[in-house]
Write an enzyme that holds these catalytic residues in place. Structure first.
Site, PDB file in Angstrom:
ATOM      1  N   TYR A  39       0.829  -1.206   0.000  1.00 17.75           N
ATOM      2  CA  TYR A  39       0.000   0.000   0.000  1.00 17.75           C
ATOM      3  C   TYR A  39       0.868   1.263   0.000  1.00 17.75           C
ATOM      4  O   TYR A  39       0.385   2.340  -0.361  1.00 17.75           O
ATOM      5  CB  TYR A  39      -0.927   0.052   1.218  1.00 17.75           C
ATOM      6  CG  TYR A  39      -1.966  -1.040   1.306  1.00 17.75           C
ATOM      7  CD1 TYR A  39      -2.150  -1.975   0.278  1.00 17.75           C
ATOM      8  CD2 TYR A  39      -2.774  -1.154   2.431  1.00 17.75           C
ATOM      9  CE1 TYR A  39      -3.088  -2.981   0.383  1.00 17.75           C
ATOM     10  CE2 TYR A  39      -3.724  -2.160   2.547  1.00 17.75           C
ATOM     11  CZ  TYR A  39      -3.874  -3.072   1.520  1.00 17.75           C
ATOM     12  OH  TYR A  39      -4.811  -4.063   1.641  1.00 17.75           O
ATOM     13  N   HIS A  97       0.420 -11.769   1.868  1.00 17.98           N
ATOM     14  CA  HIS A  97      -0.585 -11.001   1.122  1.00 17.98           C
ATOM     15  C   HIS A  97      -1.238 -11.807   0.000  1.00 17.98           C
ATOM     16  O   HIS A  97      -2.462 -11.761  -0.174  1.00 17.98           O
ATOM     17  CB  HIS A  97       0.051  -9.723   0.566  1.00 17.98           C
ATOM     18  CG  HIS A  97      -0.926  -8.623   0.343  1.00 17.98           C
ATOM     19  ND1 HIS A  97      -0.591  -7.294   0.404  1.00 17.98           N
ATOM     20  CD2 HIS A  97      -2.255  -8.643   0.043  1.00 17.98           C
ATOM     21  CE1 HIS A  97      -1.668  -6.556   0.167  1.00 17.98           C
ATOM     22  NE2 HIS A  97      -2.681  -7.350  -0.064  1.00 17.98           N
TER      23      HIS A  97
END
Length: 267
Positions: A39, A97
């Site tokens: 992010y 992830h």
């Protein structure tokens, strides 16, 4: 459950927008924050927490390891870098992830390295994200289901993932729902809006209430404090059996996030 039922997400937020979002969420009563290495906002999330009036000990902080850091000699250093950005000695939860099977990721090796990070005190809990049943089973076979706190997966009224969530329940692995509002598509859904009218609520609140009632944790994001507060109120909505069945009928395999190089073969 290990993972708090309600948290604030930070996907696609950066700079001052993510600082303001996290600070507003904390002031509104959120006590769980979800971020990730990819992010690019861990430092801003750390700044927001540091500048808030909420003690770190009162927060549940999650980050996720990105694929370029999956090698045994880079995962733990990358997590330490994340901790530095987040201004904390340890996070509460660290997730893998994406399983990235097309990249030849060695799931057992990856899970053992992540478990080592936990043993070193860098993270309180560990888990996975975007794993299908077969890859979740690989992770379980590697380190045991008791060491896997959650599988964070895309779930919305349009993508209900019932087969995978049923499997996770049998393994006593928490389900964290992301993209619960389907990039905002639920806001204009006539079925959800009809149910919302009965509860003097919004379609977004109904979608979140549905996921909560299914036993999932949710991590919606917003840059507006009014929306952050409204999302929290989904916890006060109780849907009846008929309403739950009506929402179940919205299933259409409406997946929003499916990166070809990273995603598994979905169940």
């Amino acid at each position: 459950m290990t993972v708090p039922k309600f948290g604030v997400g930070t996907f696609r937020l950066s700079g001052q927008a993510v600082i303001d979002s996290v600070k507003n969420a904390l002031s509104a009563g959120y006590r769980a924050v979800d971020t990730a290495q990819i992010y690019g906002n861990e430092a801003e999330v750390g700044q927001a927490i540091a500048e808030s009036s909420v003690a770190r000990a009162d927060l549940f902080l999650t980050t996720k390891i990105w694929v370029e850091h999956y090698a045994p000699d880079t995962l733990i250093p990358s997590l330490k870098e994340s901790l530095s950005k987040l201004r904390t000695e340890a996070v509460n939860l660290t997730l893998i992830h994406w399983p990235a099977p097309k990249m030849g990721v060695d799931i057992p090796e990856l899970m053992h390295t992540l478990l080592e990070a936990k043993k070193q005190g860098l993270t309180q809990h560990i888990g996975i994200s975007n794993f299908n049943i077969a890859l979740t089973q690989q992770a379980i076979d590697s380190i045991g289901a008791e060491n896997i706190a959650t599988n964070q997966i895309e779930i919305s009224p349009y993508l209900q993932n019932e087969k995978l969530t049923a499997f996770l329940k049998t393994q006593q692995i928490d389900v964290t729902s992301y993209m619960t509002l389907a990039y905002g598509k639920v806001l204009n859904d006539p079925v959800l809006n009809r149910i919302a009218q009965q509860h003097q609520a919004s379609a977004a609140q109904i979608a979140l209430a549905w996921a909560l009632q299914k036993g999932y944790s949710v991590i919606p994001s917003s840059t507006k404090i009014a929306h952050l507060k409204a999302n929290l109120r989904a916890q006060d909505i109780q849907l009846n059996d008929e309403e739950m069945r009506t929402i179940a009928s919205l299933e259409r395999n409406g997946r929003e996030v499916d990166p070809e190089a990273l995603a598994p073969a979905w169940d």
